[in-house]
Design an enzyme around this catalytic site. Structure first.
Site, PDB file in Angstrom:
ATOM      1  N   GLU A 109       0.851  -1.202   0.000  1.00  0.00           N
ATOM      2  CA  GLU A 109       0.000   0.000   0.000  1.00  0.00           C
ATOM      3  C   GLU A 109       0.883   1.246   0.000  1.00  0.00           C
ATOM      4  O   GLU A 109       2.064   1.178   0.313  1.00  0.00           O
ATOM      5  CB  GLU A 109      -0.849   0.041   1.287  1.00  0.00           C
ATOM      6  CG  GLU A 109      -1.705  -1.176   1.505  1.00  0.00           C
ATOM      7  CD  GLU A 109      -2.279  -1.219   2.931  1.00  0.00           C
ATOM      8  OE1 GLU A 109      -2.106  -0.259   3.700  1.00  0.00           O
ATOM      9  OE2 GLU A 109      -2.891  -2.238   3.259  1.00  0.00           O
ATOM     10  N   ASP A 113       2.042  10.515   3.898  1.00  0.00           N
ATOM     11  CA  ASP A 113       2.800  11.383   4.791  1.00  0.00           C
ATOM     12  C   ASP A 113       1.825  12.295   5.523  1.00  0.00           C
ATOM     13  O   ASP A 113       1.645  13.453   5.190  1.00  0.00           O
ATOM     14  CB  ASP A 113       3.800  12.198   3.959  1.00  0.00           C
ATOM     15  CG  ASP A 113       4.910  12.729   4.828  1.00  0.00           C
ATOM     16  OD1 ASP A 113       5.018  12.280   5.988  1.00  0.00           O
ATOM     17  OD2 ASP A 113       5.664  13.584   4.355  1.00  0.00           O
ATOM     18  N   CYS A 400      30.357  44.512   0.116  1.00  0.00           N
ATOM     19  CA  CYS A 400      28.940  44.301   0.383  1.00  0.00           C
ATOM     20  C   CYS A 400      28.126  44.770  -0.826  1.00  0.00           C
ATOM     21  O   CYS A 400      28.315  45.898  -1.288  1.00  0.00           O
ATOM     22  CB  CYS A 400      28.519  45.067   1.637  1.00  0.00           C
ATOM     23  SG  CYS A 400      26.726  45.044   1.891  1.00  0.00           S
ATOM     24  N   CYS A 423      24.657  49.572   7.292  1.00  0.00           N
ATOM     25  CA  CYS A 423      24.353  48.993   5.972  1.00  0.00           C
ATOM     26  C   CYS A 423      22.833  48.884   5.839  1.00  0.00           C
ATOM     27  O   CYS A 423      22.170  48.294   6.695  1.00  0.00           O
ATOM     28  CB  CYS A 423      24.993  47.618   5.853  1.00  0.00           C
ATOM     29  SG  CYS A 423      24.409  46.704   4.408  1.00  0.00           S
TER      30      CYS A 423
HETATM   31  S1  IVH Z   1      -0.114   0.389   8.969  1.00  0.00           S
HETATM   32  C1  IVH Z   1       0.224  -1.901  12.680  1.00  0.00           C
HETATM   33  N1  IVH Z   1      -0.388   1.437   6.579  1.00  0.00           N
HETATM   34  O1  IVH Z   1       3.123   5.153   8.995  1.00  0.00           O
HETATM   35  C2  IVH Z   1       0.540  -1.143  11.456  1.00  0.00           C
HETATM   36  N2  IVH Z   1       0.613   2.756   8.278  1.00  0.00           N
HETATM   37  O2  IVH Z   1       5.683   4.646  10.288  1.00  0.00           O
HETATM   38  C3  IVH Z   1       0.340   0.292  11.621  1.00  0.00           C
HETATM   39  N3  IVH Z   1       1.211   5.024   7.586  1.00  0.00           N
HETATM   40  O3  IVH Z   1       1.997   5.308  12.300  1.00  0.00           O
HETATM   41  C4  IVH Z   1       0.489   1.107  10.460  1.00  0.00           C
HETATM   42  N4  IVH Z   1       0.514   4.836   5.515  1.00  0.00           N
HETATM   43  O4  IVH Z   1       0.784   6.725  10.556  1.00  0.00           O
HETATM   44  C5  IVH Z   1       0.059   1.617   7.837  1.00  0.00           C
HETATM   45  N5  IVH Z   1      -0.702   2.250   4.445  1.00  0.00           N
HETATM   46  C6  IVH Z   1      -0.285   2.440   5.685  1.00  0.00           C
HETATM   47  C7  IVH Z   1       0.286   3.647   6.125  1.00  0.00           C
HETATM   48  C8  IVH Z   1       0.724   3.776   7.433  1.00  0.00           C
HETATM   49  C9  IVH Z   1       1.067   5.649   6.414  1.00  0.00           C
HETATM   50  C10 IVH Z   1       1.830   5.640   8.781  1.00  0.00           C
HETATM   51  C11 IVH Z   1       1.101   5.435  10.069  1.00  0.00           C
HETATM   52  C12 IVH Z   1       2.088   4.817  11.007  1.00  0.00           C
HETATM   53  C13 IVH Z   1       3.380   5.191  10.369  1.00  0.00           C
HETATM   54  C14 IVH Z   1       4.456   4.225  10.739  1.00  0.00           C
END
Ligand code: IVH
Length: 661
Positions: A109, A113, A400, A423
C-alpha cells in the site's frame, strides 16, 4: 412520518449524498436538491433541539472553539513501522515471513505522509476520533475530524467498529495554505504532514475545515469480530462501509513483484495528488500476522519501504548575495523553477563561500537539489559532466552588494560579514526582526512595508517606527494608503509599546539573545535599567544564560548608539519593565522539568507557566539532563523513559502541594 423520524432520515440521506460527492467523486443529486434537503434538516433541527447530534451534516460546518484536547487511551496500541531502504532489505523481510508460511502473500500500500488517526463507531455513529500520540495515549480530535467531509459520521453497521488511517493534506491544499501563510507573514509549513497535524490540533474547528484535509483508511482494528481473515478483505470491508480506501494497492507473492510495484509507484509518485514517502508491505493473512506478532514498537509482519529523498535536477541561473541582520553574507542559488516534494522551488541556499568552492559551482551548471522534509531546499551536487560551454565562474564579492563596505571573514568562521552597522540591508533586516511575531508583533507592518518605508526614508531605525505618526501626511500621499488603513497601522504600533520587556529585548536583536533567553532575562531583572546596570558575571551566572550570551549583552549596551536607542524608546513611551514574580526557592527553582500525562487541576500551559515562574525551565522531552518529571494521569513513554534513566518523578498531588506553597 413524524418530524423526529424525518430528521433521522434526512441525516442518513444527506450523509449518503455527501459521501457520494466527496468519497466517490460521483454526486448522487444536484447541488440545489442537496441544499433543499439540508435546509429542511436545519429547520427541523432548530425546532427539535432535543434531537441534537454532533454527527449531523449540519454540524460539520458549524465552527467551535475548543478548550483543549482530552487524552484518549488506545484499546490497542497504535504501532509504528520498521523501515527498509532497498531491494535487498525487502528480500530479507520477505524471507523472514515466507519462512513462517511459504504460501504467504503480501499486500503493498502507499505510505501516506500524514498522521495516524483512529475512528470509533458505535451503533452506526462516529463516537470518537483520536490521534496516535505516543501510541498508547493520543488526543481526542473528534470535533476537528467532523470537518473532514470524506469521513463518514454514520455507517451501516450497528456493531462497534474501529478503523485507523492517515489524515493528510492534499498537495494542492498544502501549496495554497503556504501561499496564504506567506501573505499573512506567518511561518510556512515545512511539509504536508506538519500542516495536517497543525490543522487537526487547532482549537478552532473552522481553521481545520478550511485546511481541506483528507483521509485514507488502511487498518480495521476489530476485523476479527467480522470474521475477516486478511488485510485485502479488511480493506474491501471498509470500502463496503464507504470508508475512503485507496484503490492503489497490490497483492504480491514475492520480493520481485513487490519491487516491481514499488518502482512503478516511485515513477507515479509525483503525479499523485497527495504526498507519499514510501510504500508499506504487509503480510496479507491475519493468521500469519497473529503468529508473527509485534515488537515493543512495530509489527513484525509489516514494514515500510522509504523512498530516497527526492533529488531533482535543474539549472543554476545565478548566485545572489544576501546580507542578514547581523551582516552575515549568504549566497543563494537562483534556479530554473522545478517541483520538489510538492512545492515549486526557484531558490536554494548555498550556505557560504566554501560550499560554492568545494562544489566547484559555475553559473549555468546543472545541479541536483533536494528538500528532505525541510522548507529550505539545498543544492547537494553540481553536475560538471553536463557542462556545455555556456558556464562561467562565479566571483565571490569583496564588497557588500548593498553598502559596498569591504566584507570580512572572522577568524575561524566560515561566514563573511558586512561589518557596517548602518548597511541598509542590515538595517532593514533588523527592522523586520523587530516587528516580527515573536518580537514586537506589529500587525500590518510586514517585510514588504518595512522595505517600502525604508526606501521612502520614513523608517530608518527602530525609533522611527514609533515616530511614524509624525509622518502620517507623507504616508497618506503614497498610493494605496488610506486614512483608515494608516490609522489602524499607527494604532497597532502604539499598542505594541505595551508589550512585555521580553518581547522588546528579543526584538532588539542582541546576538545570542533568542526569545527564550529574552524571557529569562526579563523575568530575572524585571527592568531594562536593571539589566543594563548588571555586570557581565551577574548575567552569566543566571541559569540557562551563560558566558557568551552575557558578553554579547554587555557589548550591546556598551555601544553608544544602542544606549541612545534605549533612551529614545523610553522617551517614546515603550514599556521597559516586566512584572517580576518573586522567585521563591521551590523544589523547582533552577531545575529542568518535563510535564507528562494529564493533570486534573490545571492545563499543561498553566502548569508550565507556574513552573517557569518558580524558576524552572520546562522541556518537552526526557533526557539525562532532566531533573524532574511531573506525571499526571495516563503518562506514557516519557514516564517510562524517566524511570529508565532514574530521573525523579513527582505525581500531581505532590506537585500541587509544592507549587502552591
Ligand atoms: S499500517 C500496525 N499502513 O506510517 C501497522 N501505516 O511509520 C500500523 N502510515 O503510524 C500502520 N501509511 O501513521 C500503515 N498504508 C499504511 C500507512 C501507514 C502511512 C503511517 C502510520 C504509522 C506510520 C508508521
Amino acid at each position: 412520518m413524524s418530524e423526529t423520524e424525518r430528521i433521522r432520515q434526512l441525516r442518513k440521506e444527506l450523509e449518503q449524498h455527501s459521501i457520494a460527492y466527496y468519497v466517490y467523486d460521483n454526486p448522487s443529486i444536484t447541488d440545489q436538491e442537496y441544499d433543499r434537503l439540508l435546509e429542511e434538516l436545519m429547520r427541523l433541527e432548530e425546532k427539535h433541539p432535543e434531537m441534537y447530534d454532533p454527527n449531523s451534516v449540519t454540524q460539520r460546518i458549524v465552527g467551535q472553539v475548543l478548550d483543549g484536547f482530552a487524552k484518549v487511551e488506545h484499546a490497542q496500541r497504535m504501532l509504528s513501522l520498521s523501515n527498509v531502504f532497498n531491494k535487498e532489505q525487502i528480500e530479507e523481510f520477505c524471507a523472514r515471513i515466507l519462512k513462517e508460511d511459504s504460501a504467504c502473500q503480501f499486500i503493498v500500500e502507499c505510505k501516506y505522509d500524514g498522521l495516524a488517526i483512529s475512528l470509533k463507531y458505535e451503533n452506526g455513529a462516529l463516537v470518537q476520533a483520536s490521534t496516535r500520540g505516543d501510541g498508547t495515549v493520543g488526543e481526542d480530535v473528534t470535533a476537528n475530524i467532523r470537518t473532514i467531509p470524506t469521513i463518514p459520521m454514520y455507517i451501516e453497521e450497528e456493531r462497534p467498529v474501529e478503523v485507523r488511517g492517515e489524515v493528510y493534506m492534499p498537495k494542492e491544499s498544502f501549496e495554497a495554505l503556504n501561499v496564504l501563510q506567506e501573505e499573512r507573514h506567518l511561518p510556512l509549513f515545512a511539509n504536508p504532514r506538519n500542516a495536517a497535524a497543525g490543522s487537526l490540533r487547532n482549537l478552532d474547528t473552522n481553521v481545520c475545515r478550511q485546511r481541506k484535509l483528507n483521509i485514507y483508511l488502511y487498518y480495521f482494528q476489530n476485523a476479527s469480530d467480522f470474521g475477516i481473515e486478511s488485510q485485502q478483505k479488511a480493506l474491501e470491508a471498509m470500502e463496503k462501509l464507504h470508508f475512503r480506501v485507496n484503490p492503489i494497492r497490490k497483492l504480491c507473492s514475492n520480493a520481485d513483484e513487490i519491487w516491481e510495484f514499488i518502482s512503478e509507484m516511485a515513477q507515479k509518485r509525483s503525479s499523485l495528488p497527495y504526498e507519499i514517502d514510501g510504500m508499506v508491505i504487509k503480510a496479507n493473512s491475519f493468521a500469519l500476522q497473529q503468529k508473527m506478532g509485534t515488537t515493543a514498537k512495530a509489527p513484525r509482519y509489516a514494514t515500510a519501504y522509504k523512498f530516497p529523498a527526492e533529488e531533482v535536477e535543474t539549472r543554476l541561473l545565478d548566485i545572489t548575495i544576501g546580507v542578514g541582520r547581523t551582516g552575515r553574507i549568504t549566497p543563494t542559488a537562483v534556479l530554473e523553477p522545478v517541483r520538489v516534494a510538492g512545492t515549486l522551488v526557484s531558490a536554494a541556499t548555498l550556505h557560504n563561500r566554501d560550499r560554492i568552492e568545494s562544489y566547484d559551482l559555475k553559473i549555468n551548471d546543472k545541479v541536483l537539489i533536494d528538500k528532505a522534509g525541510d522548507i529550505i531546499p539545498e543544492v547537494i551536487k553540481a553536475l560538471p559532466e553536463k557542462r556545455d560551454g555556456t558556464q562561467r565562474d562565479f566571483v565571490w564579492p569583496e564588497f557588500c552588494p548593498v553598502c559596498s563596505s569591504r566584507l570580512e571573514r572572522l577568524e575561524g568562521e566560515a561566514d563573511y560579514y558586512c561589518i557596517n552597522p548602518d548597511c541598509p540591508a542590515r538595517v532593514v533586516e533588523s527592522l523586520i526582526h523587530f516587528v516580527s511575531r515573536d518580537a514586537m508583533n506589529i500587525d500590518g507592518l510586514g517585510d514588504k512595508k518595512i522595505q517600502q518605508f525604508h526606501e521612502w526614508h520614513l523608517i530608518n531605525s527602530i525609533e522611527d517606527i514609533y515616530r511614524l505618526k509624525e509622518k502620517k501626511d507623507e504616508l497618506l500621499s503614497h498610493k494605496g494608503y488610506s486614512e483608515k488603513g494608516v490609522d489602524k497601522l499607527l494604532d497597532n504600533i502604539e499598542k505594541s509599546k505595551q508589550n512585555s520587556l521580553a518581547k522588546l529585548l528579543f526584538g532588539l536583536g542582541i546576538r545570542q539573545v533568542g526569545s527564550k533567553a529574552a524571557s529569562i532575562l526579563a523575568a530575572h531583572f524585571g527592568s531594562m535599567d536593571a539589566l543594563m546596570a548588571a555586570r557581565e558575571q551577574e548575567i552569566a551566572d543566571i541559569k540557562f544564560i551563560g558566558k557568551v550570551c552575557a558578553r554579547s549583552i554587555r557589548d550591546f549596551f556598551e555601544g553608544p548608539d544602542n544606549a541612545r536607542l534605549i533612551e529614545h524608546l523610553k522617551e517614546l513611551g515603550l514599556n521597559m519593565t516586566e512584572e517580576v514574580h518573586e522567585t521563591r526557592e521551590t523544589p523547582f527553582t533552577g531545575k529542568t522539568v518535563v510535564l507528562t500525562g494529564t493533570l486534573q487541576n490545571m492545563g499543561r500551559s498553566e502548569a508550565k507557566k507556574l513552573l517557569e515562574e518558580a524558576g524552572a525551565s520546562v522541556s518537552g522531552s526526557v533526557s539525562k539532563k532532566t531533573d524532574l518529571v511531573i506525571a499526571g494521569e495516563n503518562a506514557g513513554s516519557k514516564l517510562t523513559k524517566a524511570r529508565e534513566l532514574g530521573v525523579p518523578v513527582m505525581d500531581e498531588e505532590q506537585f500541587m502541594k509544592e507549587i502552591r506553597l
